[in-house]
Each structure stands twice: as structure tokens, then as C-alpha cells.
Design an enzyme around this catalytic site. Structure first.
Site, PDB file in Angstrom:
ATOM      1  N   GLU A 118      30.480  -5.760   6.409  1.00 53.87           N
ATOM      2  CA  GLU A 118      29.345  -6.273   7.200  1.00 53.87           C
ATOM      3  C   GLU A 118      29.821  -6.692   8.591  1.00 53.87           C
ATOM      4  O   GLU A 118      29.142  -6.494   9.588  1.00 53.87           O
ATOM      5  CB  GLU A 118      28.684  -7.482   6.516  1.00 53.87           C
ATOM      6  CG  GLU A 118      27.850  -7.133   5.309  1.00 53.87           C
ATOM      7  CD  GLU A 118      26.737  -6.125   5.600  1.00 53.87           C
ATOM      8  OE1 GLU A 118      25.913  -6.377   6.492  1.00 53.87           O
ATOM      9  OE2 GLU A 118      26.701  -5.091   4.910  1.00 53.87           O
ATOM     10  N   TRP A 173      29.805  -3.993  10.927  1.00 54.03           N
ATOM     11  CA  TRP A 173      28.508  -3.638  11.525  1.00 54.03           C
ATOM     12  C   TRP A 173      28.404  -4.181  12.945  1.00 54.03           C
ATOM     13  O   TRP A 173      27.787  -3.608  13.832  1.00 54.03           O
ATOM     14  CB  TRP A 173      27.344  -4.211  10.695  1.00 54.03           C
ATOM     15  CG  TRP A 173      26.803  -3.232   9.698  1.00 54.03           C
ATOM     16  CD1 TRP A 173      27.031  -3.231   8.356  1.00 54.03           C
ATOM     17  CD2 TRP A 173      25.932  -2.114   9.967  1.00 54.03           C
ATOM     18  NE1 TRP A 173      26.367  -2.170   7.772  1.00 54.03           N
ATOM     19  CE2 TRP A 173      25.685  -1.479   8.738  1.00 54.03           C
ATOM     20  CE3 TRP A 173      25.354  -1.589  11.118  1.00 54.03           C
ATOM     21  CZ2 TRP A 173      24.873  -0.344   8.635  1.00 54.03           C
ATOM     22  CZ3 TRP A 173      24.539  -0.461  11.014  1.00 54.03           C
ATOM     23  CH2 TRP A 173      24.321   0.152   9.785  1.00 54.03           C
ATOM     24  N   TRP A 210       1.945   3.669  18.556  1.00 55.17           N
ATOM     25  CA  TRP A 210       1.906   2.251  18.192  1.00 55.17           C
ATOM     26  C   TRP A 210       0.544   1.671  18.564  1.00 55.17           C
ATOM     27  O   TRP A 210      -0.090   2.136  19.511  1.00 55.17           O
ATOM     28  CB  TRP A 210       2.985   1.455  18.938  1.00 55.17           C
ATOM     29  CG  TRP A 210       4.398   1.922  18.744  1.00 55.17           C
ATOM     30  CD1 TRP A 210       5.198   2.483  19.684  1.00 55.17           C
ATOM     31  CD2 TRP A 210       5.174   1.856  17.544  1.00 55.17           C
ATOM     32  NE1 TRP A 210       6.441   2.779  19.150  1.00 55.17           N
ATOM     33  CE2 TRP A 210       6.442   2.410  17.837  1.00 55.17           C
ATOM     34  CE3 TRP A 210       4.923   1.411  16.248  1.00 55.17           C
ATOM     35  CZ2 TRP A 210       7.457   2.508  16.892  1.00 55.17           C
ATOM     36  CZ3 TRP A 210       5.929   1.503  15.303  1.00 55.17           C
ATOM     37  CH2 TRP A 210       7.174   2.049  15.618  1.00 55.17           C
ATOM     38  N   ASN A 257      19.317 -12.195   6.222  1.00 57.06           N
ATOM     39  CA  ASN A 257      19.337 -10.780   6.602  1.00 57.06           C
ATOM     40  C   ASN A 257      18.337  -9.934   5.815  1.00 57.06           C
ATOM     41  O   ASN A 257      17.632  -9.106   6.390  1.00 57.06           O
ATOM     42  CB  ASN A 257      20.744 -10.210   6.431  1.00 57.06           C
ATOM     43  CG  ASN A 257      20.781  -8.734   6.774  1.00 57.06           C
ATOM     44  OD1 ASN A 257      20.456  -8.340   7.891  1.00 57.06           O
ATOM     45  ND2 ASN A 257      21.144  -7.901   5.806  1.00 57.06           N
ATOM     46  N   TRP A 308       8.522  -1.737  17.635  1.00 60.09           N
ATOM     47  CA  TRP A 308       9.676  -2.575  17.276  1.00 60.09           C
ATOM     48  C   TRP A 308      10.153  -3.439  18.442  1.00 60.09           C
ATOM     49  O   TRP A 308      10.712  -4.515  18.249  1.00 60.09           O
ATOM     50  CB  TRP A 308      10.834  -1.700  16.756  1.00 60.09           C
ATOM     51  CG  TRP A 308      11.384  -0.710  17.743  1.00 60.09           C
ATOM     52  CD1 TRP A 308      11.005   0.588  17.899  1.00 60.09           C
ATOM     53  CD2 TRP A 308      12.406  -0.930  18.733  1.00 60.09           C
ATOM     54  NE1 TRP A 308      11.721   1.180  18.914  1.00 60.09           N
ATOM     55  CE2 TRP A 308      12.594   0.280  19.443  1.00 60.09           C
ATOM     56  CE3 TRP A 308      13.197  -2.024  19.079  1.00 60.09           C
ATOM     57  CZ2 TRP A 308      13.518   0.419  20.479  1.00 60.09           C
ATOM     58  CZ3 TRP A 308      14.125  -1.894  20.112  1.00 60.09           C
ATOM     59  CH2 TRP A 308      14.267  -0.690  20.801  1.00 60.09           C
ATOM     60  N   TRP A 317      17.026  -3.584  14.775  1.00 61.15           N
ATOM     61  CA  TRP A 317      15.593  -3.277  14.893  1.00 61.15           C
ATOM     62  C   TRP A 317      15.392  -1.766  14.869  1.00 61.15           C
ATOM     63  O   TRP A 317      14.493  -1.261  14.204  1.00 61.15           O
ATOM     64  CB  TRP A 317      14.987  -3.893  16.161  1.00 61.15           C
ATOM     65  CG  TRP A 317      14.505  -5.297  15.897  1.00 61.15           C
ATOM     66  CD1 TRP A 317      15.196  -6.452  16.106  1.00 61.15           C
ATOM     67  CD2 TRP A 317      13.238  -5.679  15.331  1.00 61.15           C
ATOM     68  NE1 TRP A 317      14.436  -7.534  15.710  1.00 61.15           N
ATOM     69  CE2 TRP A 317      13.229  -7.092  15.243  1.00 61.15           C
ATOM     70  CE3 TRP A 317      12.117  -4.975  14.897  1.00 61.15           C
ATOM     71  CZ2 TRP A 317      12.135  -7.805  14.730  1.00 61.15           C
ATOM     72  CZ3 TRP A 317      11.026  -5.684  14.389  1.00 61.15           C
ATOM     73  CH2 TRP A 317      11.042  -7.080  14.305  1.00 61.15           C
TER      74      TRP A 317
HETATM   75  C1  LIG Z   1      15.747  -6.902  12.498  1.00 61.99           C
HETATM   76  C2  LIG Z   1      17.125  -7.509  12.518  1.00 61.99           C
HETATM   77  C3  LIG Z   1      17.568  -8.197  13.634  1.00 61.99           C
HETATM   78  C4  LIG Z   1      18.860  -8.753  13.667  1.00 61.99           C
HETATM   79  N1  LIG Z   1      19.265  -9.440  14.786  1.00 61.99           N
HETATM   80  C5  LIG Z   1      20.514  -9.960  14.837  1.00 61.99           C
HETATM   81  C6  LIG Z   1      20.969 -10.674  15.965  1.00 61.99           C
HETATM   82  O1  LIG Z   1      20.275 -10.816  16.978  1.00 61.99           O
HETATM   83  N2  LIG Z   1      22.220 -11.215  15.930  1.00 61.99           N
HETATM   84  C7  LIG Z   1      23.043 -11.069  14.848  1.00 61.99           C
HETATM   85  O2  LIG Z   1      24.163 -11.582  14.870  1.00 61.99           O
HETATM   86  N3  LIG Z   1      22.651 -10.362  13.783  1.00 61.99           N
HETATM   87  C8  LIG Z   1      21.421  -9.809  13.726  1.00 61.99           C
HETATM   88  N4  LIG Z   1      21.023  -9.128  12.599  1.00 61.99           N
HETATM   89  C9  LIG Z   1      22.013  -8.825  11.545  1.00 61.99           C
HETATM   90  C10 LIG Z   1      22.104  -9.835  10.398  1.00 61.99           C
HETATM   91  O3  LIG Z   1      20.819 -10.126   9.906  1.00 61.99           O
HETATM   92  C11 LIG Z   1      22.775 -11.129  10.792  1.00 61.99           C
HETATM   93  O4  LIG Z   1      24.003 -10.872  11.442  1.00 61.99           O
HETATM   94  C12 LIG Z   1      23.073 -11.988   9.559  1.00 61.99           C
HETATM   95  O5  LIG Z   1      21.887 -12.258   8.858  1.00 61.99           O
HETATM   96  C13 LIG Z   1      23.714 -13.291   9.997  1.00 61.99           C
HETATM   97  O6  LIG Z   1      23.931 -14.127   8.914  1.00 61.99           O
HETATM   98  P1  LIG Z   1      25.394 -14.423   8.379  1.00 61.99           P
HETATM   99  O7  LIG Z   1      26.253 -14.844   9.510  1.00 61.99           O
HETATM  100  O8  LIG Z   1      25.247 -15.355   7.231  1.00 61.99           O
HETATM  101  O9  LIG Z   1      25.835 -12.983   7.909  1.00 61.99           O
HETATM  102  P2  LIG Z   1      26.975 -12.506   6.875  1.00 61.99           P
HETATM  103  O10 LIG Z   1      26.269 -11.674   5.864  1.00 61.99           O
HETATM  104  O11 LIG Z   1      27.788 -13.629   6.403  1.00 61.99           O
HETATM  105  O12 LIG Z   1      27.848 -11.505   7.746  1.00 61.99           O
HETATM  106  C14 LIG Z   1      28.970 -11.927   8.530  1.00 61.99           C
HETATM  107  C15 LIG Z   1      28.830 -11.454   9.948  1.00 61.99           C
HETATM  108  O13 LIG Z   1      28.813 -10.039  10.022  1.00 61.99           O
HETATM  109  C16 LIG Z   1      27.938  -9.616  11.063  1.00 61.99           C
HETATM  110  N5  LIG Z   1      26.830  -8.857  10.471  1.00 61.99           N
HETATM  111  C17 LIG Z   1      26.325  -8.960   9.219  1.00 61.99           C
HETATM  112  N6  LIG Z   1      25.313  -8.075   9.053  1.00 61.99           N
HETATM  113  C18 LIG Z   1      25.186  -7.420  10.218  1.00 61.99           C
HETATM  114  C19 LIG Z   1      24.322  -6.392  10.682  1.00 61.99           C
HETATM  115  N7  LIG Z   1      23.385  -5.832   9.902  1.00 61.99           N
HETATM  116  N8  LIG Z   1      24.456  -5.967  11.955  1.00 61.99           N
HETATM  117  C20 LIG Z   1      25.383  -6.476  12.781  1.00 61.99           C
HETATM  118  N9  LIG Z   1      26.245  -7.455  12.399  1.00 61.99           N
HETATM  119  C21 LIG Z   1      26.134  -7.915  11.131  1.00 61.99           C
HETATM  120  C22 LIG Z   1      27.383 -10.869  11.721  1.00 61.99           C
HETATM  121  O14 LIG Z   1      28.177 -11.184  12.845  1.00 61.99           O
HETATM  122  C23 LIG Z   1      27.550 -11.908  10.614  1.00 61.99           C
HETATM  123  O15 LIG Z   1      27.650 -13.232  11.102  1.00 61.99           O
HETATM  124  C24 LIG Z   1      19.716  -8.583  12.551  1.00 61.99           C
HETATM  125  C25 LIG Z   1      19.252  -7.903  11.422  1.00 61.99           C
HETATM  126  C26 LIG Z   1      17.975  -7.380  11.402  1.00 61.99           C
HETATM  127  C27 LIG Z   1      17.511  -6.634  10.167  1.00 61.99           C
END
Ligand SMILES: Cc1cc2nc3c(=O)[nH]c(=O)nc-3n(C[C@H](O)[C@H](O)[C@H](O)COP(=O)(O)OP(=O)(O)OC[C@H]3O[C@@H](n4cnc5c(N)ncnc54)[C@H](O)[C@@H]3O)c2cc1C
Length: 461
Positions: free
Chosen positions: A268, A271, A299, A337, A355, A378
Site C-alpha cells: 500500500e 501506491w 456528466w 480507505n 469525479w 479518484w
Molecule cells: C477517492 C480517494 C481519494 C484519496 N485521497 C487521498 C489523499 O488525498 N491523500 C492520501 O494520502 N491518500 C488518499 N487516498 C488513499 C487512501 O485512502 C489513504 O492513503 C488511506 O486511507 C490513509 O489512511 P492510512 O494512513 O491509515 O492508510 P494505510 O492503509 O495505513 O496505508 C499506509 C500509507 O500508504 C499510503 N497509501 C495507502 N493506500 C493508498 C492509496 N490507495 N493510494 C496512495 N497511497 C496509499 C498512504 O500514504 C498511507 O498513509 C485516497 C483514496 C481514495 C479512494
């Protein structure tokens, strides 16, 4: 008089594992600066929730710098102009900074580089974009092979222990003028919609590291519970990572040494690198469909869809899982997430709203609002991204809510439904259990789905 060097802070508000600080401190007395530049990012000017975070993070950074005999100089305006002005006042010629990949930061780096000797260092990502390439030498477009290639280069280079944070940072003989943080008015006042944020968050480097240490104990369970919004199954490191209060390399090393298997979590984290690679390839990722075919998507006009858009933002769509997520976002500046995916999909597909409108709302309300992660995710949900979900694969919010056991999450964020049992709470209408103060569904699932599929057919001509 020894000529000082400038240390330019941006989304790297930490003193440890900060390659730019280490280089600057070795060289000469250091002038640490943060420049608030609201004009350069244009429509991507930092949103309200992130400004709340920034205020507290800068305060923390200033205290840490003072403890090492230094200060934090605050300036606002064009980055290149401000840095050049400070250089002129202090006699500094060189600027050390970490690299950042948002298009406005890359432009600012060019501007600074024209006026001063800018030394850029890596450290915001696990690997700099371009470090892994396909067999043909191009940039990876799809996440899975990208992640595989990154994995081959892991673990990331760990900074040598003594270099982690300099014990003291030499001060210049004279400090340049600084703005006062309070004058920047980064915190909301009337109304103070961030009143609850501090229950969930403590911005700053120490808390970022504490969260890492704490999550090491839980990372082994991540794969099993990360999709359950009622559980505390994820790290909540996203705002700390966005503001660079902790380096991804630090997170990687700690998790890789954890007692449980951290592989899924580490993927993750990749990502985040992937998303930054994509904004390097397409800097307009936040406002432009990565797949041109989506330009023809019909849209709904936002004037016509205004009531639905407002219901979505306020968490009053009549879909409990969507509403719980949108209310969590408003109250805490963060959303789980799995629920981000459901809420985004609902806006794009059930409500047929572009979006980009949803991404802007997230930009303003997320404490972790991150240009790369927000835009790429997004577009992933919309289906318009380089690597994306197929548009016609439409998430069913009610099924998702049951599947991922969101009952307690809904109880927490939609108190009108807190009295409902585990069966009725996902879809109160279907169980004749909707209380009067909770709205009916703004659109039926089947109706929304069919409208979205018809729109897609129309866009394909
Ligand atoms: C529509 C949408 C918008 C989002 N906008 C953002 C945003 O503006 N900023 C943001 O940091 N994340 C965003 N995310 C990705 C993700 O939802 C968050 O990073 C995550 O929920 C943060 O919680 P956590 O730190 O507990 O994640 P954990 O699950 O603990 O993951 C650890 C770290 O990995 C990275 N990560 C995890 N999932 C993703 C992912 N899908 N994409 C990119 N990096 C990821 C983040 O830096 C996160 O802190 C978005 C997801 C969606 C579906």
C-alpha cells in the site's frame, strides 16, 4: 562572517532522515525557511483541513529547531522571490531542499534554480520517480508491475545512524525577518469546523514516529482488517506522510522488522510512490482525464445536480455507509480507505457527477489531501485513470456496507441510525426502519446504476 545556507522546507516538515538538513548543517550555518505560496498551485492551493494541519506542524517544527539552537523563518509569496530576498539579506547563495513532484513545486524549483544554487535531495518517496523502468525503458503505467519492480529495490537506503538528525544546527550571525504564524490565519475561526480534529490528530514529527512504533504491533493484522471501517485496522499515517513528518523509508524499515507479516501494508505504501510517478508523467492528473475517452462522458451539470452534490457533501444521501464516511471526513479530516472508494464511486456513478468535483471536495476537507494520491485514486475509481477500475464495475454501497461489516462505523457517524440492528442499519428503507430525521435514498441503486451505464454507452457514441 561564515556565509549561511538556506534550508527550504515544504512537505518534509521533519528534522530526522532529512537529507537536505543533513547536507545544509554539514556545510554552514543554516537558515531554515518555510514559504507559504498560495498563488503558484492555483486551483490546488492548500485546502482548509490541510491548513489546520500545517499550522500545528510548523509550530512543532519551530520548537524542534529552537531546541537545536535554530529557528524557522516564515515567509509568504512566490517561493523563488522569497528565497532570493532572504539570500540577499543574509548573503546566502545555496539552497538545500528535498525534491517534490507536484507540478507547482517542480515549477518553483525551476524558478529557485534560476536565481540561486539549488541542491535537491531525495527522501520524500521510497524511490525517486524514474528509478524503476520497464524493459523498454519507459515509465510504468500499471501499479502491479511497478510495485514488483520497486520491491526488487527494497529496502530503501537507510540513513546512517549519526546522520539521522544533527545534534545542533549552527545559527547565522543575523536572522532574517519572519512572518508570525498567527498572522497566516491557517486555523478556522468562525465557525471552527476543525474543533474536533485535535481529538484524532496531533500533527508533528514526534507523533508521526509514535504512530509508526504503535502500528508495528498491529501491522500483522493489517491484511485481515484493513477493509473494515469499524476497526482501527490501518496506520493513519497519511497526513504525517503527506507533510513529510516521517519519511517513507523510516516507515518501511520499522514495518519490515515487525513481528507480523507486513507485505500487504508495504505494498500500500508503494501506491504512494506509484501515484507520484503518475503525476510526473501527467502533471494535470488532478484536472484532466488520463484516458481521453472519458472526455465525452455526459456528466450531469452541477447546477442540475446541486441538491445531490450537497446531500453527498453533508452525508445525507440516504445511503448509511456513504453518509457515515462523508460525516467522518467533515468531523475528523480523514476517511477510511474502503469508504473513500464507496463514497467516491457513489458520487461518480450513482449521482453521475464528474469525479473532479468530488476530488476538489476531498482536497478541501482531508488533512491528508495529497495531489498525487487524491488525483490518482479518484481517477482509479472513475475508471478514467492510467491504471483504473472499469467504469461499468459499479460498487453496490449496500452490499459493500454489509460485506465489510460497517454497522458500528455507521452507528458512530450517523447517530440517527444508532438504534438499528445489524441487519437494518445498512439499508433502513428496505427494513421499514428509517427514522424520520434520516433522509430517504436520493436515488435507487438500480436506477443509479442504469443511468451510469447509459451515460457510458452514450460517451462511446
Ligand atoms: C477517492 C480517494 C481519494 C484519496 N485521497 C487521498 C489523499 O488525498 N491523500 C492520501 O494520502 N491518500 C488518499 N487516498 C488513499 C487512501 O485512502 C489513504 O492513503 C488511506 O486511507 C490513509 O489512511 P492510512 O494512513 O491509515 O492508510 P494505510 O492503509 O495505513 O496505508 C499506509 C500509507 O500508504 C499510503 N497509501 C495507502 N493506500 C493508498 C492509496 N490507495 N493510494 C496512495 N497511497 C496509499 C498512504 O500514504 C498511507 O498513509 C485516497 C483514496 C481514495 C479512494
Amino acid at each position: 562572517m561564515v556565509t549561511p545556507v538556506i534550508l527550504w522546507f515544504r512537505q518534509d516538515l521533519r528534522l530526522s532522515d532529512q537529507a537536505a538538513l543533513i547536507a545544509a548543517a554539514r556545510e554552514a550555518p543554516v537558515i531554515p525557511i518555510y514559504v507559504l505560496d498560495d498563488a503558484a498551485p492555483r486551483q490546488w492551493k492548500m485546502g482548509g483541513a490541510a491548513r489546520w494541519w500545517l499550522h500545528h506542524s510548523l509550530k512543532d517544527l519551530e520548537e524542534r529547531l529552537r531546541a537545536k539552537g535554530s529557528r524557522l523563518i516564515l515567509r509568504h509569496g512566490d517561493s523563488a522571490e522569497q528565497l532570493a530576498a532572504v539570500a540577499k539579506e543574509s548573503g546566502a547563495e545555496r539552497v538545500h531542499a528535498l525534491r517534490h513532484y507536484e507540478p507547482w513545486w517542480r515549477n518553483a524549483e525551476k524558478g529557485v534554480g534560476k536565481r540561486l544554487d539549488l541542491c535537491l535531495h531525495d527522501g520524500g518517496l521510497l524511490l525517486p520517480p524514474g528509478a524503476v523502468r520497464t524493459g523498454g525503458g519507459g515509465a510504468y503505467r500499471i501499479y502491479t508491475p511497478f510495485a514488483r519492480a520497486v520491491m526488487e529495490h527494497m529496502p530503501p537506503a537507510a540513513p546512517a545512524a549519526p546522520a539521522r538528525a544533527p545534534a545542533r544546527i549552527d545559527a547565522p550571525s543575523r536572522w532574517p525577518d519572519s512572518d508570525s504564524l498567527a498572522d497566516w490565519a491557517l486555523l478556522p475561526e468562525k465557525p471552527d469546523w476543525a474543533a474536533r480534529f485535535s481529538e484524532d490528530w496531533t500533527p508533528g514529527e514526534e507523533e508521526a514516529r509514535r504512530r509508526v512504533e504503535d502500528f508495528v504491533e498491529h501491522v500483522g493484522a493489517y491484511d485481515a482488517i484493513r477493509n473494515l471501517p469499524s476497526e482501527e485496522g490501518t496506520s493513519r499515517l497519511s497526513p504525517h506522510l503527506h507533510f513529510g513528518e516521517v519519511s517513507p523509508a523510516y516507515v518501511w524499515h520499522h514495518m519490515a522488522d515487525a513481528p507480523g507479516d507486513a507485505t500487504v501494508f508495504l505494498k500500500e505504501l508503494i501506491w504512494r510512490d506509484y501515484a507520484h510517478t503518475q503525476i510526473c508523467a501527467l502533471p494535470a492528473y488532478g484536472s484532466q482525464n488520463a484516458r481521453e475517452a472519458f472526455d465525452a462522458m455526459p456528466w450531469r451539470d452541477l447546477r442540475e445536480a446541486k441538491a445531490d452534490f450537497t446531500a453527498w457533501k453533508k452525508g445525507r444521501t440516504g445511503y448509511p455507509i456513504v453518509d457515515a464516511g462523508m460525516r467522518q471526513l467533515w468531523a475528523t479530516g480523514w476517511m477510511h480507505n474502503r469508504v473513500r472508494m464507496i463514497a467516491a464511486s457513489f458520487l461518480i456513478k450513482h449521482l453521475l457527477i464528474d469525479w473532479r468535483h468530488g476530488a476538489k471536495w476531498f482536497w478541501d476537507t482531508l488533512v491528508d489531501a495529497d495531489y498525487a494520491n487524491n488525483s490518482v485514486n479518484w481517477q482509479w475509481v472513475a475508471g478514467s485513470g492510467v491504471d483504473a477500475n472499469i467504469f461499468s464495475r459499479i460498487m453496490a454501497p449496500l452490499t459493500q456496507s454489509e460485506k465489510f461489516d460497517a454497522a458500528d462505523y455507521i452507528r458512530q457517524w450517523v447517530p440517527e441510525l444508532a438504534h438499528l440492528d445489524d441487519k437494518a442499519i445498512h439499508d433502513p428503507d428496505a427494513h421499514d426502519a428509517r427514522p424520520r430525521d434520516y433522509p430517504p435514498k436520493c436515488i435507487g441503486h438500480r436506477e443509479g446504476r442504469e443511468r451510469a451505464l447509459a451515460a457510458q454507452r452514450q460517451s462511446k457514441g
